[in-house]
Design a protein around this motif. Structure first.
Motif, mmCIF file in Angstrom:
data_model
loop_
_atom_site.group_PDB
_atom_site.id
_atom_site.type_symbol
_atom_site.label_atom_id
_atom_site.label_comp_id
_atom_site.label_asym_id
_atom_site.label_seq_id
_atom_site.Cartn_x
_atom_site.Cartn_y
_atom_site.Cartn_z
ATOM 1 N N LEU A 82 0.815 -1.215 0.000
ATOM 2 C CA LEU A 82 0.000 0.000 0.000
ATOM 3 C C LEU A 82 0.851 1.268 0.000
ATOM 4 O O LEU A 82 0.516 2.237 -0.684
ATOM 5 N N TYR A 113 -3.953 6.389 2.323
ATOM 6 C CA TYR A 113 -3.464 5.348 3.230
ATOM 7 C C TYR A 113 -2.517 6.042 4.195
ATOM 8 O O TYR A 113 -1.441 6.499 3.804
ATOM 9 N N ALA A 127 -7.550 2.066 3.895
ATOM 10 C CA ALA A 127 -7.017 2.312 2.563
ATOM 11 C C ALA A 127 -8.209 2.591 1.661
ATOM 12 O O ALA A 127 -9.160 1.802 1.628
#
Length: 143
Positions: A82, A113, A127
């Motif tokens: 991420l 994020y 996220a």
């Protein structure tokens, strides 16, 4: 008798590469807010609209966003993926699998994020993926 059930057993995966040859199952997912497609509307009212009533026409679909809440595990494969996606802005396939076998597949880029940092609090993170393009929904028994 109700057939309702608790939310448990969902899987959320993100393609690790642009070709979507491998997917990473996001770790310790606690919640999923699936994309809510919204259709634009356009005002088509004119000087002779019947009964002095506004008229509207449908426009394009906005595929929305998908937000995934999870326990934050610093340095995990999920965290690394991420962080990399947020930095690159790369579009990836996201696959959400329901406990009964329904699958939602769509492309998106990581919009937000930000790991937490609140003293004494449990470390959870979300996220948010901005969906781009159409959703593909496969119901159990469809192939």
């Amino acid at each position: 008798m109700s057939e309702a059930d608790i939310a448990w057993g969902y899987g959320v995966e993100v393609a690790e590469d642009a070709a979507a040859t491998t997917f990473l199952d996001l770790a310790e997912v606690k919640s999923v807010a699936l994309p809510d497609q919204q259709r634009d509307e356009h005002d088509a009212t004119h000087m002779k609209s019947p009964n002095r009533t506004k008229e509207f026409r449908p426009g394009l679909l906005d595929p929305g966003e998908c937000t995934v809440g999870m326990n934050w595990i610093e340095g995990s494969a999920t965290d690394r993926l991420l962080i990399g996606l947020k930095a690159s802005g790369a579009v990836r396939q996201i696959r959400v699998t329901f406990p009964g076998g329904t699958v939602w597949l769509f492309e998106g880029w990581l919009k937000s994020y930000a790991p937490p940092a609140t003293v004494g609090e449990f470390q959870e993170v979300s996220a948010s993926f901005r969906v781009t393009g159409s959703l593909a929904i496969t119901l159990p028994g469809e192939d």
